[in-house]
Scaffold this active site. Structure first.
Site, PDB file in Angstrom:
ATOM      1  N   HIS A 178     -63.618  44.152 -51.040  1.00 41.06           N
ATOM      2  CA  HIS A 178     -62.352  43.827 -51.741  1.00 41.06           C
ATOM      3  C   HIS A 178     -61.339  43.169 -50.810  1.00 41.06           C
ATOM      4  O   HIS A 178     -60.140  43.231 -51.061  1.00 41.06           O
ATOM      5  CB  HIS A 178     -61.727  45.075 -52.380  1.00 41.06           C
ATOM      6  N   SER A 299     -50.494  18.587 -39.907  1.00 36.72           N
ATOM      7  CA  SER A 299     -49.755  18.214 -41.108  1.00 36.72           C
ATOM      8  C   SER A 299     -48.848  17.045 -40.773  1.00 36.72           C
ATOM      9  O   SER A 299     -48.363  16.934 -39.654  1.00 36.72           O
ATOM     10  CB  SER A 299     -48.931  19.411 -41.579  1.00 36.72           C
ATOM     11  N   LYS A 305     -48.708  23.018 -37.780  1.00 36.45           N
ATOM     12  CA  LYS A 305     -49.874  23.311 -38.607  1.00 36.45           C
ATOM     13  C   LYS A 305     -51.198  22.911 -37.975  1.00 36.45           C
ATOM     14  O   LYS A 305     -51.311  21.944 -37.247  1.00 36.45           O
ATOM     15  CB  LYS A 305     -49.745  22.573 -39.943  1.00 36.45           C
ATOM     16  N   GLU A 312     -62.275  23.859 -45.985  1.00 38.03           N
ATOM     17  CA  GLU A 312     -61.805  23.728 -47.368  1.00 38.03           C
ATOM     18  C   GLU A 312     -62.673  22.734 -48.137  1.00 38.03           C
ATOM     19  O   GLU A 312     -62.974  22.926 -49.318  1.00 38.03           O
ATOM     20  CB  GLU A 312     -60.341  23.267 -47.381  1.00 38.03           C
TER      21      GLU A 312
END
Ligand code: ARG
Length: 480
Positions: A178, A299, A305, A312
């Site tokens: 979980h 970024s 970043k 992804e």
């Protein structure tokens, strides 16, 4: 044949329309030639099925050789066909081949060019076969090649994982259910879980390969042929185990492609789960691993970043791979036997899935090699969240002969007490423990450390570093 009907269609339409061809309001500009141009565009697959040119040529070579062997064409014709196809292959390879949309697909493009080059003999090549068995053959050959390529690539990723697993057999980290801290595990054990999954993916591809390895060539349009062809000979020449046994099935079926797509989708799903973990692990709140600039991007606006874009995208590409599987099943579900042009829609999904998975495997392999597990942070996280609570309950069972359910209850009370005092389980004093259960003694503290917890899990397949190191060695031997 298809070309002739296309021409007929054009003439018929042309003589029945009074206005100039280009004036249609709906599709005017683009479709200057009227309906026949639409027909040509919707019908053509050359834009994508040219990828199968090698397979198409191999199939034709085997077919021609067999035709000559059984005396359907002459040895001279076969030699001319062989030379012509070799020259065409070279032209395609070197980007010199004049692909034509009005010749619809790779099969007709190659055949028409062959006849242009060698004349009469080129027109004899299609004896005893049809585009229906030809395309079924080409797709099988393409998928078979794709399987071999993917299998080697998956094995390479597994080797990468096994190497990192051996390195980190004893690197503790939190195990989750979980996404909540559950029990301590090791980084090596975690990676070997993916090795198991990928190994099954290889098994699925191998199964698919075994089942698809029958040659449909010679099923012709749908019912076979009256020519004395030798299907066993072409099957053997093309590396198949033998010919398919039913001509209708041969041209109507694409279950081999659906199986392939499922195997791809499953493998992509496995990669996607690891990609998701990489996204979580690189998040600074976790800080479990670091990725180098090679697999992250900055970024354009936020200088701090470091985004795990490659992970992804591996996760994101799974959508189109699964989409290809669903797309093909949906194309096939309403088709009576045998061939329908709907089936031309099988190819783009197959190509795209194989290529997306190839890229995904390369990216995951690269990230596995690149990732730097943050050993201290992992150890700290492994001990958080009362992760050794199960070890405490097991100790009560072993040492004090508690039934497991009662041990679970007592441990729950100890966790609550620790939570209240703002310490972890090892931070409780013996008095605290005895307040909840008077029979607890000093020995309990031996099982509350993360190291003790992982070391104790020696059951077969368990997380103990010694187990993990042994498994990694076994995999290394297996994978070579
Ligand atoms: N391009 C076609 C396909 O991909 C080849 C088979 C054409 N057969 C036919 N009967 N029109 O399926």
């Amino acid at each position: 044949m298809a070309r002739r009907s296309l021409e007929n269609l054009r003439t018929e339409r042309d003589s029945s329309v009074t206005e100039p061809r280009a004036s249609n309001d709906l599709w005017g500009g683009r479709y200057a030639e009227g309906p026949s141009a639409i027909m040509r565009e919707i019908n053509a697959s050359i834009g994508f099925d040219r990828k199968m040119w090698r397979q198409d040529i191999s199939g034709s070579l085997a077919h021609a050789k067999m035709l000559a062997h059984v005396g359907i064409i002459s040895a001279e014709d076969e030699a001319a066909i062989r030379e012509g196809l070799a020259a065409i292959g070279k032209d395609i390879e070197e980007g010199r081949f004049p692909f034509s949309e009005s010749l619809e697909d790779i099969h007709m493009n190659i055949e028409a060019r062959l006849t242009e080059r060698i004349g009469e003999a080129g027109k004899r090549l299609h004896t005893g076969r049809s585009r229906n068995d030809q395309v079924a053959l080409d797709v099988r050959l393409w998928v078979r090649d794709a399987i071999d390529g993917l299998d080697a690539q998956i094995a390479a990723v597994m080797r990468e994982m096994v190497a990192r697993a051996a390195e980190h057999a004893g690197t503790v980290m939190p195990g989750f259910t979980h996404l909540q801290p559950a029990q301590p595990t090791t980084f090596g054990h975690h990676l070997l879980a993916y090795v198991e999954m990928l190994s099954r993916d290889r098994g699925r591809l191998a199964d698919c390969r075994k089942r698809l390895n029958e040659s449909p060539l010679g099923a012709a349009a749908l019912c076979g042929t009256g020519f004395p062809i030798d299907r066993h000979m072409t099957a053997k020449a093309l590396g198949f185990d033998g010919p398919t046994r039913n001509s209708l099935d041969s041209v109507a079926s694409r279950d081999f492609a659906a199986e392939f797509l499922f195997a791809c989708a499953m493998c992509a799903t496995h990669l996607s789960r690891l990609a998701e973990e990489i996204v979580i692990w690189t998040n600074p709140y976790f800080g479990f691993i670091k990725l180098s600039d090679a697999f992250t991007t900055g970024s354009s606006i936020m200088p701090q970043k470091r985004n795990p874009d490659a992970a992804e995208l591996v996760r994101g590409k799974t959508g189109r791979i699964t989409g290809s599987l669903v797309g093909l099943l949906t194309v096939m579900k309403g088709l009576a036997l045998t061939y329908f042009k709907d089936m031309q829609e099988d190819k783009e999904g197959i190509f795209d899935a194989a290529e997306s998975l190839t890229l995904g495997l390369a990216a995951i392999g690269g990230m596995v090699r690149d990732m730097q597990p943050q050993v201290e942070r992992l150890a700290e996280a492994a001990g958080a969240g009362f992760s050794t609570a199960t070890d405490l309950a097991d100790w009560l069972v072993r040492e004090l002969r508690f039934p497991f359910r009662d041990a679970h209850h007592v441990t729950g009370r100890l966790v609550a007490l620790a939570e209240q005092k703002g310490v972890d389980l090892a931070g409780l004093t013996l008095e605290d423990m005895q307040f909840v259960e008077p029979r607890i003694h000093q020995g309990v503290f031996d099982v509350l450390t993360v190291q003790a917890s992982v070391a104790s899990r020696t059951s077969y397949g368990g997380t103990a570093p010694a187990n993990v190191a042994r498994m990694a060695r076994e995999w290394q031997e297996k994978l070579g």
